[in-house]
Write a protein that holds these residues in place. Structure first.
Motif, PDB file in Angstrom:
ATOM      1  N   PRO B 279      17.563 -80.394  46.127  1.00 19.29           N
ATOM      2  CA  PRO B 279      16.644 -79.248  46.201  1.00 19.29           C
ATOM      3  C   PRO B 279      16.245 -78.860  47.628  1.00 19.29           C
ATOM      4  O   PRO B 279      16.030 -77.696  47.908  1.00 19.29           O
ATOM      5  N   ALA B 280      16.195 -79.844  48.518  1.00 17.81           N
ATOM      6  CA  ALA B 280      15.763 -79.527  49.887  1.00 17.81           C
ATOM      7  C   ALA B 280      16.693 -78.539  50.568  1.00 17.81           C
ATOM      8  O   ALA B 280      16.307 -77.893  51.539  1.00 17.81           O
ATOM      9  N   TYR B 281      17.935 -78.413  50.052  1.00 13.62           N
ATOM     10  CA  TYR B 281      18.869 -77.471  50.670  1.00 13.62           C
ATOM     11  C   TYR B 281      18.786 -76.072  50.074  1.00 13.62           C
ATOM     12  O   TYR B 281      19.439 -75.150  50.561  1.00 13.62           O
ATOM     13  N   LEU B 282      18.009 -75.922  49.013  1.00 10.83           N
ATOM     14  CA  LEU B 282      17.935 -74.597  48.390  1.00 10.83           C
ATOM     15  C   LEU B 282      17.369 -73.516  49.301  1.00 10.83           C
ATOM     16  O   LEU B 282      17.866 -72.396  49.309  1.00 10.83           O
ATOM     17  N   PRO B 283      16.347 -73.817  50.075  1.00  9.95           N
ATOM     18  CA  PRO B 283      15.816 -72.757  50.941  1.00  9.95           C
ATOM     19  C   PRO B 283      16.853 -72.158  51.906  1.00  9.95           C
ATOM     20  O   PRO B 283      16.628 -71.079  52.441  1.00  9.95           O
ATOM     21  N   ILE B 285      19.363 -70.674  51.170  1.00  7.88           N
ATOM     22  CA  ILE B 285      19.868 -69.404  50.637  1.00  7.88           C
ATOM     23  C   ILE B 285      18.782 -68.337  50.533  1.00  7.88           C
ATOM     24  O   ILE B 285      19.050 -67.212  50.134  1.00  7.88           O
ATOM     25  N   TYR B 286      17.569 -68.672  50.906  1.00  2.00           N
ATOM     26  CA  TYR B 286      16.470 -67.710  50.718  1.00  2.00           C
ATOM     27  C   TYR B 286      16.745 -66.356  51.380  1.00  2.00           C
ATOM     28  O   TYR B 286      16.343 -65.321  50.867  1.00  2.00           O
ATOM     29  N   SER B 287      17.448 -66.389  52.507  1.00  2.00           N
ATOM     30  CA  SER B 287      17.658 -65.116  53.215  1.00  2.00           C
ATOM     31  C   SER B 287      18.488 -64.130  52.398  1.00  2.00           C
ATOM     32  O   SER B 287      18.406 -62.923  52.622  1.00  2.00           O
ATOM     33  N   VAL B 288      19.299 -64.621  51.480  1.00  2.75           N
ATOM     34  CA  VAL B 288      20.119 -63.690  50.689  1.00  2.75           C
ATOM     35  C   VAL B 288      19.501 -63.389  49.322  1.00  2.75           C
ATOM     36  O   VAL B 288      19.933 -62.498  48.613  1.00  2.75           O
ATOM     37  N   CYS B 289      18.480 -64.150  48.967  1.00  5.92           N
ATOM     38  CA  CYS B 289      17.947 -64.049  47.609  1.00  5.92           C
ATOM     39  C   CYS B 289      17.457 -62.655  47.223  1.00  5.92           C
ATOM     40  O   CYS B 289      17.605 -62.249  46.066  1.00  5.92           O
ATOM     41  N   SER B 290      16.877 -61.959  48.191  1.00  7.16           N
ATOM     42  CA  SER B 290      16.293 -60.670  47.813  1.00  7.16           C
ATOM     43  C   SER B 290      17.346 -59.668  47.366  1.00  7.16           C
ATOM     44  O   SER B 290      17.053 -58.733  46.629  1.00  7.16           O
ATOM     45  N   ARG B 291      18.606 -59.892  47.776  1.00  9.93           N
ATOM     46  CA  ARG B 291      19.663 -58.951  47.392  1.00  9.93           C
ATOM     47  C   ARG B 291      20.480 -59.448  46.201  1.00  9.93           C
ATOM     48  O   ARG B 291      21.324 -58.732  45.678  1.00  9.93           O
ATOM     49  N   LEU B 292      20.221 -60.685  45.774  1.00 12.57           N
ATOM     50  CA  LEU B 292      21.064 -61.264  44.722  1.00 12.57           C
ATOM     51  C   LEU B 292      20.878 -60.561  43.389  1.00 12.57           C
ATOM     52  O   LEU B 292      19.752 -60.359  42.931  1.00 12.57           O
ATOM     53  N   THR B 293      22.005 -60.221  42.753  1.00  7.96           N
ATOM     54  CA  THR B 293      21.919 -59.655  41.413  1.00  7.96           C
ATOM     55  C   THR B 293      22.379 -60.664  40.363  1.00  7.96           C
ATOM     56  O   THR B 293      22.014 -60.560  39.199  1.00  7.96           O
ATOM     57  N   THR B 294      23.204 -61.629  40.758  1.00  3.92           N
ATOM     58  CA  THR B 294      23.671 -62.643  39.807  1.00  3.92           C
ATOM     59  C   THR B 294      23.472 -64.030  40.382  1.00  3.92           C
ATOM     60  O   THR B 294      23.836 -64.286  41.530  1.00  3.92           O
ATOM     61  N   ILE B 308      11.540 -72.332  39.870  1.00  6.96           N
ATOM     62  CA  ILE B 308      10.536 -71.266  39.958  1.00  6.96           C
ATOM     63  C   ILE B 308      10.492 -70.711  41.383  1.00  6.96           C
ATOM     64  O   ILE B 308      10.492 -69.497  41.590  1.00  6.96           O
ATOM     65  N   LYS B 309      10.502 -71.628  42.343  1.00  8.80           N
ATOM     66  CA  LYS B 309      10.478 -71.174  43.746  1.00  8.80           C
ATOM     67  C   LYS B 309      11.665 -70.268  44.019  1.00  8.80           C
ATOM     68  O   LYS B 309      11.534 -69.232  44.668  1.00  8.80           O
TER      69      LYS B 309
END
Lengths: 249, 586
Positions: B279-283, B285-294, B308-309
């Motif tokens: 889980p510590a590596y999940l952040p 990808i945060y920079s791309v999350c706002s554009r993710l559709t799938t 949830i985060k």
């Protein structure tokens, strides 16, 4: 057509022919087999012994067609052993808590997903979750089959299932077999010369071995694929099987 | 004798008009208008879809459509995914490839689903089609990395190689090396199903680096996390990316490299993979999350709070696949963050466990149905359900088109009232007027089928298990569901009557599957005799069905319409009527 007719089978959806999930348990007596040594199949649940291998299991495939004909008449009444019905794990094994009897294909989760989840959770999980699918090929048969080794509790179960699957391809006469001793080369040679078909498997090291030389549990862990070879070809495996046996002990 | 109308369009004009008509249904309709339209349409059709490989023969297809460039063929029935179709049943693509090799030298695209594809087929494809561009093998099996090597080596114009969820014999990771150094046209590569042997990584890097049009790349589990940055740096234009195992020892330099690489990918819209997540590596990808559709997290064993985060960073999400670790609380968060959500799939983390291992109930689904106005497609595994929840979902979301509910324990009743779930599913079909796909579960009587037959007029595919009381149930469905194309049933007390009474209906459908039901061999024979355009396959691995009295139920039954007649590749455990019996000779 009389649409109003009720079949009167409320809640009886599960299985007209094999309603008993514990099909295997009561079926043993009616199942006709050849050449079962007295202690056959009893080794697998026990402690892995150092290699004495005085107890062995007869694995000759019962591919003779006359055995199956006796079953047909009783088919309606007999609870058919469906090769895919999972079985409750051996009741004498205290390490495994009783698993629910599994129905094939339910819940509808694809094998790929099941296997991934099982390996992620680690090896301490119940083995009933971790499928051990291996391909089974038979020399001369036009297609491969796949079996989940965890569906079986012993070499005998596996042997019966394979016989059912491939029985239509061959009429091998296996005769009755005595105890097989892998350490005794001449006995092994006799055996292989006698038989039409012999089950072999590829283990984790990539070696082809004769089925039956290790305790069942160890076999399930190390078997990558199965091949039912002509006995005469399998003779070539015997020396290696000897070696490996000797190295292990 | 009327002369040809003066104002008839010349063929070329018609052909040009037809070229704008893409959907198969529309092209089929066009071909029925008149004989000349049939002919023109036939020789200008470029794409063919064969929903059942045994419904028609390759020769018939080639004869009617001589100029095809793209072929899509499906083989085994859907229940094959759950091991209900024995190995060796059929669905081998080789006969098709052989015929097409001769007839369609300019074939560009082959898309297969649930078919047996051998290395021989792949080698033949590589050899025969000089302009081959697209190979999609969805849930296929029978081939190895050797076959892939042949494709890589020969198909100079290959754009797409997608092996989604196929079973591949992973003999060697080196097949990738067979893409020549001069090859640069790759657009889409999905090798996520390949086994644990590592694909030759340096070959992969070089391949990615020299293909500027690459937009989809889905790696397999064996590619470690610390290699992702290097890949992404070579392909910042990626739109769809699938990681390998998303786990590594936590190291700040690895993390920042990864985060930096992701932030460079401005076009990224879809992420998948995420096996073995730390889980510590999940952040990262945060920079791309706002554009993710799938977002496909269906293999990610991460807990609800991490999920949830993550989803709270993804307001544009349209499609989410996730494990039930998300729990009701996670789904509530999803419902409030992701207002554009169209599709939700929640898979079970512990399908065989007796007790629930996570706190995921019907409440999560209710929350999403309330919070996500665009929700159309649901696949949901859970352990309890109630009629009131289903009614609420139906009323909240009348725009549902796909509703597949799997309550893990068969015949589970409404946990509040202990009644059947007939009313709940009834509400679904009544309110969701555009429902095209439905899977039932839980305790259900004939009544639910009455509702389905009455309301589900647009329903195309229905899956039923452990449900119903009598033939009346099946009769309701066959006589009421006008749009039904595929029906698959297991472990239900449906017998001969409904089937025989609705024999004609079966010719309007693609296929019917029934296993562990009560259809007798005699009824199968009768159906086969009366309906020459149906192939009635009896699948029985126990013993030949004619070795038992005719009234004995068959193990499995697969009925499909066909203009090709009986197939020639049936294994010993499949029986079909032979020609003689149709003439009453046997």
């Amino acid at each position: 057509m009389e649409v109003g007719l009720k079949m009167g089978m409320k809640g009886g959806g599960l299985n007209h022919v094999g309603g008993c999930e514990k099909a295997k348990m009561g079926f043993a007596e009616t199942e006709l087999r050849l050449g079962l040594p007295g202690g056959g199949g009893s080794g697998e649940g026990e402690v892995v012994r150092k290699r004495g291998f005085s107890e062995t299991v007869d694995l000759k495939l019962n591919l003779s067609s006359k055995e199956s004909s006796g079953m047909d008449a009783n088919d309606e009444k007999v609870k058919v052993l469906h090769k895919e019905k999972n079985l409750l794990p051996c009741a004498t094994d205290p390490a495994k808590p009783p698993a629910k009897a599994q129905v094939v294909g339910w819940p509808p989760v694809r094998s790929f997903r099941k296997n991934v989840l099982a390996t992620q959770k680690g090896s301490s999980e119940e083995s009933s979750e971790k499928a051990a699918f291996v391909k089974v090929s038979m020399d001369g048969a036009p297609y491969l089959r796949k079996v989940d080794l965890r569906m079986y509790n012993s070499y005998q179960d596996l042997s019966d299932a394979l016989a059912k699957m491939f029985g239509s391809f061959t009429i091998g006469n296996c005769g009755s077999q005595g105890m097989k001793d892998f350490m005794n080369e001449s006995k092994l040679m006799d055996l292989l010369n006698d038989s039409d078909y012999v089950p072999t498997y590829e283990d984790k090291d990539g070696d082809w071995m004769l089925v039956g030389d290790v305790p069942w549990e160890m076999f399930v862990e190390s078997c990558k694929r199965l091949r039912i070879m002509k006995g005469t070809e399998a003779i070539g495996l015997a020396p290696r099987a000897m070696e490996k046996c000797k190295n292990r002990s | 004798m009327q002369k040809k109308m003066a104002y008839s369009f010349p063929d070329e004009v018609l052909e040009h008009v037809f070229s704008f008509i893409k959907s198969h249904k529309d092209r089929n309709a066009v071909s029925l208008v008149c004989k000349s339209w049939y002919e023109i349409e036939s020789w200008c059709r470029r794409k063919i879809f064969v929903g059942n490989c045994y419904a028609v023969s390759p020769r018939m297809v080639i004869k009617r459509f001589p100029e095809v460039r793209s072929v899509e063929v499906k083989g085994k029935p859907h229940f094959a995914d759950f091991n209900l179709v024995p190995d060796g049943w059929g669905g081998n693509i080789l006969p098709w490839i052989k015929e097409m090799a001769g007839a369609y030298p300019w074939l560009e695209e082959i898309r297969l689903k649930r078919m047996v594809v051998t290395d021989e087929s792949l080698e033949l494809i590589a050899k025969s089609f000089k302009n081959f561009k697209v190979l999609v093998l969805s849930s296929c099996e029978g081939f190895s990395t050797d076959g892939l090597a042949a494709i890589a080596a020969s198909c100079k114009n290959l754009k797409e190689l997608d092996l989604r969820e196929s079973e591949v014999d992973d003999l060697s990771g080196h097949w990738l090396i067979h893409f020549p150094e001069t090859y640069t046209s790759l657009v889409s590569l999905n090798i996520s199903c390949l086994g644990s042997d590592e694909v030759s990584f340096s070959a992969l890097e070089r391949l990615v680096g020299r293909c500027p049009n690459l937009r989809t790349l889905r790696l397999n589990r064996a590619v470690p996390l610390d290699k992702i940055a290097s890949i992404l740096h070579r392909a910042p234009q990626l739109v769809e990316f699938g990681t390998g195992a998303y786990a590594a020892e936590l190291r700040p330099d690895v993390f920042s490299n990864l985060a930096g690489a992701f932030s460079n990918c401005k076009e990224l819209r879809s992420l998948s993979g995420f096996w073995d997540v730390v889980p510590a590596y999940l952040p990262a990808i945060y920079s791309v999350c706002s554009r993710l559709t799938t977002l496909n997290l269906s293999y990610a064993t991460i807990q609800s709070r991490d999920l949830i985060k993550l989803v709270s960073h993804c307001p544009s999400l349209q499609r989410l696949l996730v494990l039930d670790y998300i729990e009701d609380s996670g789904l509530e968060a999803l419902a409030s963050s992701c207002k554009d959500l169209q599709e939700l799939r929640v898979f079970p983390s512990d399908p065989f466990g007796v007790e629930p291992n996570v706190s995921l109930t019907e409440q999560g689904l209710v929350a999403v149905s309330l919070g996500c106005p665009k929700l159309q497609s649901v696949l949901y595994f859970c352990r309890r359900m109630s009629n009131v929840a289903l009614v609420t979902i139906a009323q909240n979301r009348p725009n549902l088109t796909h509703f597949r509910l799997c309550i893990i324990e068969p015949k589970t009743a409404d946990y509040l009232t202990l009644e059947s779930l007939d009313v709940g599913f009834g509400a679904i079909v009544e309110h969701c007027k555009d429902l095209r796909r439905l899977s039932l579960s839980g305790l259900l009587t004939d009544r639910v089928f009455e509702y389905i037959g009455t309301y589900a007029k647009k329903l195309e595919m229905l899956s039923v298990a452990f449900a119903g009381d009598s033939d009346l149930g099946l009769h309701h469905v066959l006589s009421g569901c006008e749009s039904l194309r595929k029906l698959e049933i297991r472990d239900c007390p449906f017998g001969d009557k409904a089937l025989l009474a609705n024999a004609g209906k079966l010719e309007t459908m693609r296929s019917l599957w029934m296993s562990s039901c009560s259809v007798s061999f005699g009824a199968c024979k009768l159906l086969g005799q009366k309906m020459p355009r149906l192939n009635v396959e009896v699948i029985d691995e126990r013993a030949p069905p004619d070795s038992r009295p005719e009234r004995c139920p068959v193990e499995k039954l697969y009925i499909y319409r066909s203009v090709a007649g009986p197939r020639f590749d049936m294994p010993p455990f499949v029986w079909m009527k032979d020609e003689d019996s149709a003439l009453g000779l046997s």
